[in-house]
Structure formats: structure tokens, C-alpha cells
Scaffold this active site. Structure first.
Site, PDB file in Angstrom:
ATOM      1  N   ASP A 124     -16.946  98.300 -29.775  1.00 11.82           N
ATOM      2  CA  ASP A 124     -17.335  97.025 -29.170  1.00 11.82           C
ATOM      3  C   ASP A 124     -18.541  96.405 -29.886  1.00 11.82           C
ATOM      4  O   ASP A 124     -18.619  95.193 -30.051  1.00 11.82           O
ATOM      5  CB  ASP A 124     -17.675  97.222 -27.684  1.00 11.82           C
ATOM      6  CG  ASP A 124     -16.451  97.620 -26.873  1.00 11.82           C
ATOM      7  OD1 ASP A 124     -15.331  97.227 -27.272  1.00 11.82           O
ATOM      8  OD2 ASP A 124     -16.612  98.323 -25.860  1.00 11.82           O
TER       9      ASP A 124
ATOM     10  N   CYS B  55     -14.750  96.056 -41.163  1.00 14.81           N
ATOM     11  CA  CYS B  55     -15.957  96.873 -41.284  1.00 14.81           C
ATOM     12  C   CYS B  55     -17.153  95.982 -41.564  1.00 14.81           C
ATOM     13  O   CYS B  55     -17.157  95.242 -42.541  1.00 14.81           O
ATOM     14  CB  CYS B  55     -15.794  97.891 -42.418  1.00 14.81           C
ATOM     15  SG  CYS B  55     -17.325  98.783 -42.746  1.00 14.81           S
TER      16      CYS B  55
ATOM     17  N   CYS C 235     -18.778  97.221 -45.265  1.00 17.89           N
ATOM     18  CA  CYS C 235     -18.181  96.925 -46.568  1.00 17.89           C
ATOM     19  C   CYS C 235     -17.136  95.817 -46.510  1.00 17.89           C
ATOM     20  O   CYS C 235     -16.623  95.390 -47.550  1.00 17.89           O
ATOM     21  CB  CYS C 235     -17.560  98.186 -47.174  1.00 17.89           C
ATOM     22  SG  CYS C 235     -16.056  98.713 -46.311  1.00 17.89           S
TER      23      CYS C 235
ATOM     24  N   GLU D  22     -16.018  85.229 -28.768  1.00 16.79           N
ATOM     25  CA  GLU D  22     -14.641  85.076 -29.196  1.00 16.79           C
ATOM     26  C   GLU D  22     -13.990  83.971 -28.373  1.00 16.79           C
ATOM     27  O   GLU D  22     -14.194  83.881 -27.173  1.00 16.79           O
ATOM     28  CB  GLU D  22     -13.869  86.379 -28.966  1.00 16.79           C
ATOM     29  CG  GLU D  22     -14.121  87.423 -30.013  1.00 16.79           C
ATOM     30  CD  GLU D  22     -13.302  88.665 -29.732  1.00 16.79           C
ATOM     31  OE1 GLU D  22     -12.467  89.017 -30.567  1.00 16.79           O
ATOM     32  OE2 GLU D  22     -13.497  89.263 -28.667  1.00 16.79           O
TER      33      GLU D  22
ATOM     34  N   CYS E 297     -15.496 103.128 -46.292  1.00 16.17           N
ATOM     35  CA  CYS E 297     -16.864 103.551 -46.589  1.00 16.17           C
ATOM     36  C   CYS E 297     -17.424 104.557 -45.580  1.00 16.17           C
ATOM     37  O   CYS E 297     -18.516 105.089 -45.760  1.00 16.17           O
ATOM     38  CB  CYS E 297     -17.796 102.338 -46.663  1.00 16.17           C
ATOM     39  SG  CYS E 297     -18.163 101.601 -45.074  1.00 16.17           S
TER      40      CYS E 297
ATOM     41  N   ASP F 160     -19.004  90.658 -27.646  1.00 17.41           N
ATOM     42  CA  ASP F 160     -17.624  91.119 -27.579  1.00 17.41           C
ATOM     43  C   ASP F 160     -17.286  91.370 -26.120  1.00 17.41           C
ATOM     44  O   ASP F 160     -17.991  92.086 -25.417  1.00 17.41           O
ATOM     45  CB  ASP F 160     -17.484  92.425 -28.392  1.00 17.41           C
ATOM     46  CG  ASP F 160     -16.062  92.945 -28.379  1.00 17.41           C
ATOM     47  OD1 ASP F 160     -15.279  92.494 -29.214  1.00 17.41           O
ATOM     48  OD2 ASP F 160     -15.753  93.805 -27.528  1.00 17.41           O
TER      49      ASP F 160
ATOM     50  N   CYS G 179     -14.798 103.357 -40.443  1.00 24.03           N
ATOM     51  CA  CYS G 179     -14.233 102.673 -41.606  1.00 24.03           C
ATOM     52  C   CYS G 179     -13.563 103.689 -42.536  1.00 24.03           C
ATOM     53  O   CYS G 179     -14.185 104.666 -42.949  1.00 24.03           O
ATOM     54  CB  CYS G 179     -15.320 101.917 -42.356  1.00 24.03           C
ATOM     55  SG  CYS G 179     -14.700 101.064 -43.812  1.00 24.03           S
TER      56      CYS G 179
HETATM   57 ZN   LIG Z   1     -16.583 100.049 -44.488  1.00 28.64          ZN
END
Ligand SMILES: [Zn+2]
Length: 406
Positions: A364, A335, A338, A268, A357, A184, A354
Site C-alpha cells: 500500500d 517499483c 527502479c 487514485e 532490484c 492509496d 521488486c
Molecule cells: Zn525495482
């Protein structure tokens, strides 16, 4: 596997050679600008663009004519190469890779290229090289140039002359070492790896910026082309080249380490050029928040993301590894635990939490993990096994990049 590599050395020319090199690069610049002006005129008259062969013919006329007889003093091949450069500039423009070709200015990228190895003699034992119309030139030999010589570029940078020797050689097809990693790219941290490690930003420009600005101000107060002005200008040039050297060195170290330890690197697919362009905007549509953005943009350019990627690409290629570029969609908001996608996941610039979850991690690192996942998915579906031809929409560049289009 054929490896192309450039070896760069500082030249130690005598006075006559320095004068000749300055003249030659001036002649190349003249030919480039004259040809560009000609192409523009033809375009305005609605005529077709001249091809390389036609331009070379014109060049012969210019050299033999009465208006610019001094062109005949410069070696022919470098002059032709400059026409080739113009061709390439046009091609890049038409392919939307670059802006429209611009006229060359004195003092900016002064260089010329000898394309024919038969006319060049490299005597590495005595650290000297023979170039047409220049004779034997001595250079500072920091290491051996490996492989068969292909072409040579002479350039002026920071008041010093350099020679870049491009060679080609056969090397064994390497077996890539290490696993896969996602990267990243950021401002606070130059690059964060999905394993949690990161590379600090190099603010070489920032560090030297104040000094550079002071010198530039001093230079602008002097009478142009006076002796004081020339001295001030030399100081500015010196600090600029120091900044450039520090940046190059830093990027090379970072990319060497990463490419040595990983067989596959996912990054990226940022459009660095677009990002750095947006701040100023246009007259009809001025950019928003210009001040803050231009600071960010400068930081981006300062750190040379594009250069980072270019180096990773060819270094991984040398080691048999892969660079996988993925579109930067939701990489900062998904996330990794999840899979929940929400802008709320990223509460602050630095922290990821998140909302579904409760997974918590440095933002980063989360970005890097998501880039790695996206890269794995791309790689698995589009290049399954090295023997399989890549699917449509993917191509493997010579150096090993997998280009993915969303
Ligand atoms: Zn999550």
C-alpha cells in the site's frame, strides 16, 4: 475568496410545526413525483421535456386547481425548488453522472428548501429562525453560523428534524501549508499515505451490522403499520442514523487532518460507483464471484471513499491546497526504486518485492508513492504555476481539484 459553507442544527419544533413540516415535505415529494411522471409520459409520446419555467406554471395550476387544493397550504418556493431538483436530476442523468431520476419514496430523504434569504429571519442570539408558513422555530445552537445566509434546507433524519443553513462569506486567500502526499485507498487499510502512515478502516457498519440485521428481522415479523411495527422501525432507523453519524465523524476527522498538513494531495481516480456496481452484473452477464465481491463492495461503500474524496477536495480548496486525481494505472505494480513494472512485483496483497532490484516495502505504501509521483508529473506538466491557465484536458474545479484524464 468566497467560501460557501453549511451549518447544520437540530430543530426543536412544536407539535404544530412538526405536522406542518411533514405535510410540506410530503407536498414537495408529491410535486416531484407528479412532474417526473409527466416528463416520462411526454417522453413516451415523443414530446419534448418541459423546462423549469413551464413546470412552475403547471405547479401554479395544481395549487389553484380543485384536485390538489392542499398544495396551496405548502410554501411556494420549496415546491418550486423540488422542480429545480428534478431538473438537476435530469441534467446529471444526461451528463452520465447519475442514474435516471427515480420517484421519491416517503421516509427517504424527506426535505424541503427555502431558497430566498429575504423570506428568512435568523435570530442567532435567541437560537431561533423564522421560516415562511412555519413561523419561529427553535434550534439547538451548537455554534455560530458565519456569513450571509443564502438558503435553508429542512430535513428529517432518524426521526429528528434538522436545519441546514447555507452561507457565503469572504475569507482571506489562504496559503497552503505542508508538502505533497500520495494516498492509496484500500480495504485492509482505509488509506495509506506515501510517508508510510495509514488510517485504519472504520467498520462501523460491520460493528452494528449484526444488531441492525436482528432489528430488521424483528421488524419484518411484525404486522406492517401496526404499533409494534412502528416501534421496530424506529429502532432500525435509530441504528442506521448512528452508523451514518459515526462514519461522517470519522471521515471528517481524517480529511481535516490530511488537508491541514498537506498543500497537495494525490489520489487514485477510482470509479467507486463502477467498482461497487460490478458484482451483481446483469441478467445476461452475471457478475463473477458475487459473494466475495459484494463483501468487498460493501466494505468500499461502508468506508465512503467517494465521500472521503469529496471532503478532501473542498477542505483543500478552503486552505488553498490542491487535490490531484491520477488514473490508477500500474500504481500497485511499479517499483518506486527502479521503475520496473511487473505483476510479479506484488507477491501478496500486503507485500511488494521488486523482481528486478529487490526493493521491498508494504504494497500500500508503494501504491501511495506511485500515486504521488504520477500526481507530481501531472501537476508539473499541466498546471505549471498558479498563474498559468490549465492545459486542455485539465480543469480546476471551484474547490481546487485538478482533474486529469488519461
Ligand atoms: Zn525495482
Amino acid at each position: 475568496m468566497q467560501r460557501l459553507q453549511a451549518f447544520k442544527y437540530e430543530l426543536m419544533p412544536n407539535g404544530q410545526q412538526q405536522r406542518s413540516m411533514r405535510r410540506f415535505s410530503g407536498s414537495c415529494r408529491f410535486v416531484f413525483n407528479k412532474a417526473l411522471a409527466l416528463q416520462k409520459e411526454r417522453h413516451e409520446r415523443g414530446e419534448k421535456k418541459l423546462g423549469f419555467a413551464a413546470l412552475c406554471k403547471l405547479l401554479t395550476e395544481w395549487r389553484n386547481g380543485t384536485q390538489t387544493p392542499w398544495l396551496a397550504d405548502a410554501p411556494t418556493h420549496p415546491l418550486q425548488q423540488t422542480l429545480k431538483d428534478l431538473e438537476r436530476a435530469y441534467a446529471n442523468f444526461f451528463a452520465k453522472r447519475a442514474d435516471f431520476p427515480r420517484f421519491k419514496k416517503k421516509g427517504r430523504s424527506d426535505s424541503f428548501r427555502y431558497p430566498d434569504p429575504k423570506q428568512i429571519k435568523l435570530d442567532q442570539g435567541n437560537a431561533r429562525i423564522f421560516l415562511p408558513k412555519l413561523g419561529w422555530l427553535r434550534y439547538r445552537k451548537s455554534r455560530d453560523a458565519l456569513g450571509a445566509l443564502r438558503n435553508v434546507t429542512v430535513s428529517l433524519s432518524g426521526g429528528k428534524w434538522f436545519i441546514s443553513i447555507q452561507t457565503q462569506r469572504e475569507v482571506e486567500q489562504p496559503i497552503p501549508q505542508g508538502g505533497a502526499v500520495g494516498i492509496d485507498m484500500g480495504i485492509a487499510r482505509f488509506a495509506t499515505l506515501s510517508d508510510g502512515t495509514f488510517i485504519e478502516p472504520l467498520n462501523s457498519f460491520k460493528k452494528h451490522e449484526a444488531r441492525l440485521r436482528r432489528y430488521q428481522r424483528a421488524m419484518s415479523r411484525k404486522v406492517k403499520f401496526s404499533k409494534n411495527w412502528s416501534q421496530a422501525k424506529a429502532r432500525v432507523t435509530r441504528i442506521q442514523s448512528r452508523i451514518g453519524n459515526a462514519r461522517r465523524d470519522y471521515l471528517h476527522k481524517a480529511t481535516t487532518t490530511i488537508s491541514q498538513n498537506h498543500a497537495m494531495v494525490c489520489i487514485e481516480d477510482l470509479q467507486v460507483r463502477n467498482m461497487s456496481k460490478s458484482a451483481a452484473g446483469t441478467t445476461e452477464k452475471p457478475g463473477k464471484n458475487v459473494r466475495a465481491k459484494s463483501g468487498l463492495n460493501k466494505a468500499i461503500l461502508d468506508q465512503g471513499w467517494a465521500e472521503f474524496r469529496r471532503q478532501l477536495d473542498y477542505k483543500l480548496g478552503w486552505r488553498g491546497g490542491w487535490l490531484v486525481a491520477v488514473p490508477p494505472q500500474y500504481t500497485s505494480r511499479t517499483c518506486p526504486c527502479c521503475g520496473h513494472v511487473s505483476a510479479d512485483n506484488r507477491q501478496t496483497q500486503a507485500q511488494f518485492l521488486c523482481v528486478e532490484c529487490g526493493f521491498e516495502e508494504n504494497a500500500d505504501v508503494v501504491g501511495a508513492i506511485n500515486v504521488l509521483r504520477a500526481g507530481h508529473a501531472r501537476f508539473a506538466c499541466e498546471v505549471s504555476g498558479a498563474a498559468m491557465p490549465p492545459a486542455a484536458g485539465t480543469h480546476r474545479s471551484d474547490s481546487g481539484t485538478v482533474q486529469c484524464r488519461p
